[in-house]
Scaffold this motif. Sequence first.
Motif, mmCIF file in Angstrom:
data_model
loop_
_atom_site.group_PDB
_atom_site.id
_atom_site.type_symbol
_atom_site.label_atom_id
_atom_site.label_comp_id
_atom_site.label_asym_id
_atom_site.label_seq_id
_atom_site.Cartn_x
_atom_site.Cartn_y
_atom_site.Cartn_z
ATOM 1 N N ILE A 277 1.234 8.793 -2.201
ATOM 2 C CA ILE A 277 -0.135 9.312 -2.143
ATOM 3 C C ILE A 277 -1.075 8.433 -2.984
ATOM 4 O O ILE A 277 -2.132 8.008 -2.539
ATOM 5 N N ASN A 278 -0.658 8.132 -4.245
ATOM 6 C CA ASN A 278 -1.508 7.322 -5.117
ATOM 7 C C ASN A 278 -1.712 5.926 -4.556
ATOM 8 O O ASN A 278 -2.808 5.353 -4.634
ATOM 9 N N GLU A 279 -0.609 5.364 -3.985
ATOM 10 C CA GLU A 279 -0.729 4.012 -3.433
ATOM 11 C C GLU A 279 -1.718 3.974 -2.280
ATOM 12 O O GLU A 279 -2.562 3.068 -2.178
ATOM 13 N N LEU A 280 -1.651 4.992 -1.385
ATOM 14 C CA LEU A 280 -2.576 5.018 -0.248
ATOM 15 C C LEU A 280 -4.015 5.237 -0.716
ATOM 16 O O LEU A 280 -4.953 4.661 -0.175
ATOM 17 N N GLU A 281 -4.188 6.088 -1.747
ATOM 18 C CA GLU A 281 -5.533 6.289 -2.265
ATOM 19 C C GLU A 281 -6.094 4.997 -2.862
ATOM 20 O O GLU A 281 -7.273 4.674 -2.680
ATOM 21 N N GLU A 282 -5.237 4.226 -3.595
ATOM 22 C CA GLU A 282 -5.696 2.953 -4.149
ATOM 23 C C GLU A 282 -6.090 1.983 -3.046
ATOM 24 O O GLU A 282 -7.080 1.253 -3.151
ATOM 25 N N LYS A 283 -5.276 1.973 -1.961
ATOM 26 C CA LYS A 283 -5.618 1.086 -0.843
ATOM 27 C C LYS A 283 -6.947 1.491 -0.196
ATOM 28 O O LYS A 283 -7.738 0.633 0.209
ATOM 29 N N LEU A 284 -7.186 2.818 -0.107
ATOM 30 C CA LEU A 284 -8.458 3.270 0.475
ATOM 31 C C LEU A 284 -9.635 2.829 -0.399
ATOM 32 O O LEU A 284 -10.666 2.372 0.093
ATOM 33 N N HIS A 285 -9.466 2.961 -1.751
ATOM 34 C CA HIS A 285 -10.533 2.498 -2.634
ATOM 35 C C HIS A 285 -10.746 0.985 -2.498
ATOM 36 O O HIS A 285 -11.879 0.502 -2.527
ATOM 37 N N GLU A 286 -9.629 0.242 -2.389
ATOM 38 C CA GLU A 286 -9.751 -1.208 -2.235
ATOM 39 C C GLU A 286 -10.481 -1.563 -0.952
ATOM 40 O O GLU A 286 -11.314 -2.482 -0.903
ATOM 41 N N ASN A 287 -10.173 -0.797 0.140
ATOM 42 C CA ASN A 287 -10.855 -1.045 1.425
ATOM 43 C C ASN A 287 -12.355 -0.768 1.309
ATOM 44 O O ASN A 287 -13.189 -1.488 1.861
ATOM 45 N N GLU A 288 -12.691 0.316 0.586
ATOM 46 C CA GLU A 288 -14.103 0.628 0.419
ATOM 47 C C GLU A 288 -14.834 -0.494 -0.337
ATOM 48 O O GLU A 288 -15.949 -0.872 0.012
ATOM 49 N N ARG A 289 -14.180 -1.032 -1.380
ATOM 50 C CA ARG A 289 -14.814 -2.134 -2.123
ATOM 51 C C ARG A 289 -14.999 -3.364 -1.231
ATOM 52 O O ARG A 289 -16.028 -4.045 -1.285
ATOM 53 N N LYS A 290 -13.959 -3.660 -0.403
ATOM 54 C CA LYS A 290 -14.074 -4.833 0.472
ATOM 55 C C LYS A 290 -15.160 -4.635 1.532
ATOM 56 O O LYS A 290 -15.861 -5.581 1.898
ATOM 57 N N LEU A 291 -15.285 -3.394 2.039
ATOM 58 C CA LEU A 291 -16.352 -3.131 3.011
ATOM 59 C C LEU A 291 -17.734 -3.302 2.371
ATOM 60 O O LEU A 291 -18.667 -3.808 2.985
#
Length: 786
Positions: A277-291
């Motif tokens: 769960i934490n890993e997927l949430e971190e990836k979502l935050h990373e995607n938001e920063r890249k967007l």
Amino acid sequence: MKLSALLNPANWFFPESRRYQLEVLADENEIQKIKDFAQAICVSANYASADCNVVKLVLEEVCVNIIRHAYLSHSEGKIQIEISVGWPGLKIKVTDQGQSFDFDGVKDPDLQHYVDIGKRGGLGIWFIRKMMTRVRYRAYAGYNEWNLFYRPAGSSLSVSSTRPGFDNLSLEFILSSFVLFSFLIFLVYVLCCLVVVPVVGMENSIAHRIQEGSRTNLGRGILLVYVMGLVGFYLIFNKLFKPFREDAKRMAAFKPAKTGTAPARNQGEYERLLGLINELEEKLHENERKLEDQARLQLELRITESTRQEELRSFENTRNLEAQTVQEAQLKVETAQREAARVIEEAQSKASKEVEELHILTERAADRTQQEIDHLNQVRNELDEQLQEARKKIAEQENIQAGMQKEVKVAQQIQHALLPKEFPQIEGFQIGASYRAAQEVGGDYYDFIWVNPTTLGIAVGDVAGKGVPGSMVMAMIRTAMRLEARNNKSPSNVLLKVHQHVNGDMKRGMFATMFYIVLDSINRSISFASAGHNPMILYRKSTDEVYFLKPKGFPLGIDLPDENLFAKTLALQKLSLQKDDVLVIYTDGVTEAMNKAKEQFGETRLIQSIRDNAHRTPEELVQKLEQDIADFIAGAEQSDDVTIVAIKENLQAEDVIYKFRKDLLNLVDNDGLSIAEACRRMNVSTQTYYHYKAIYAKKGKAGLKPVLPKKRAVVKELSVDQKNAVLSVVKLKPELGPAAIVDRLKKDPRMPLKLNTKVVTEFLSRKGLSEAKERKVFAANEIDTI
């Protein structure tokens, strides 16, 4: 003490461990006895609750594997269990006489492969290895032996240091052999030096010197043999017991967790799920920063393009200005020529000067134009490079999103693999269910759990949240439910233990509601409890009445100011059904389903759909409910997970009980089974058999037919229509008390059922309408619907 024990150096420094033994039949009905045996030992050894659960769970998994696989081709068999408690941990030896298997050939499972082939089970060996400190399995002639070692972290026996103990058998053997070998060499040396008979004729000094020299050489030879023997001993055991030394190193490097925290082996599965769960949430935050970076880059590109357009317009203006200058120069040349015709000398002089000035101006203009063109080309090249870099980042972003989609897909497949693949068959009941997630994965859950061979538990839950986090939390709750529900007929007790399991492990702000019922096919009774879930709906065919049944209880995992408040609030209720009665358990995704006009499906439509389709089988009823919801939302997006479970009583309780009693007697009289075996198969005591046998001998088959009390199936709750009727009277006459309300409704010919004053009083109390002033406030508002 035996000689081997005396020669074992481990027993010189460490005390002997306490040993306990148990022998049971290879039958799944004995599993509870094995778990109680392990629980009693762990409690006596002051182990923490988490360590006790790990030992029970692993021992249950080992014995179930033996029963289902080792004794697959055997009609019966036994399992011997020996548990030793000492420093630094717990040793378990399990012995069976069944078929062996290649333990070392069992590899760690590939979860993706299990999901792709739709296989269930097969994770037992992997689970045992993960939970235990060390596991060994050996097959001998006529029997198989499991050796398990567990080093607890939360008990009083846990060790804070990392020094290795003598629990490794190879180390004990090496030390024992070394001491015995040294003792034998020393004994030979003493015999050779002190007991050798002197040679005859050594009276003179030469003979004495020869004798002394011989002894010295003999002693040196024996010493040389001793040293060579030690070297050979070291080389042999260095070769043969290298694997055991590696085990000892791993044991020495093992550091148990601090006291008071759950061991990693017990929490491994939970932490892995929460880690995902934490890993997927971190990836979502990373995607938001890249967007955000991509949007900022696109804005810069638009600004740069605007600047480029402005420079181009400036260049055009400059070029037009230069063209205009050239035209003016040409006019001046023509004027000079005309003047030269008039005055040749003056015109030639003046024309030469003007031509020179014009030449200089033209060169300067050309140089300036070329510089601006070069600058624009450079800007365009830089823009092209930035555009290529932006495309690369967009491609990387798409790859990351594709990887996340793949992981979510795997999580979805794992969640569907955890759901029941078929409906259980239980005497006198029919069952149907369905589940549809709002996203790729959801937080709804339902499960069927066999409490014992004649009793079935049915659970329906809903996590406060959707997607991957909700799915992972529900998987954790499913594991705790299956652990605690076996051989426990109390739904409220099961929910309490599950709450104690997950409380503290759930992320702050997350909780889960749960409705859990237990069907007893022998006594024809239903007990149920609710942890803050939606009410269960009962439809009674004989009266066409609908009841909402909702025991009190808080959701699982919720933070409460008093840790005992959950247990104090949790309520247990019981119910008996009549033939063709229907129970429906659902999640709030059913009643809160919305169409495009933002209207909810609601309880009124749900009740009407149940009434219209109660004559169908539970499976058909569930399908029709789903169709009615789909027709209502008319293509609108599904906002929440939808789960429905339906249960129907398809036989009279008297007929089911009568059939059960006949089957019990027939197993002994007609099938030739022993009384003990027949009672074990029917899950009753031998005393029950003798009781029915005596009734049959006295009254025949007629005596086996039960006479159930008439009030057995009475529901101590108002139906939906009765509640609405009571609230209507309160609206019109708020000054009337419960007894007066009942008297008024008894005179109404539209009331099909009799009202009980006590039940009406309890209903008004739950609604907060016990006092007349409260009823007057209610009457001033709109009528409350149920």
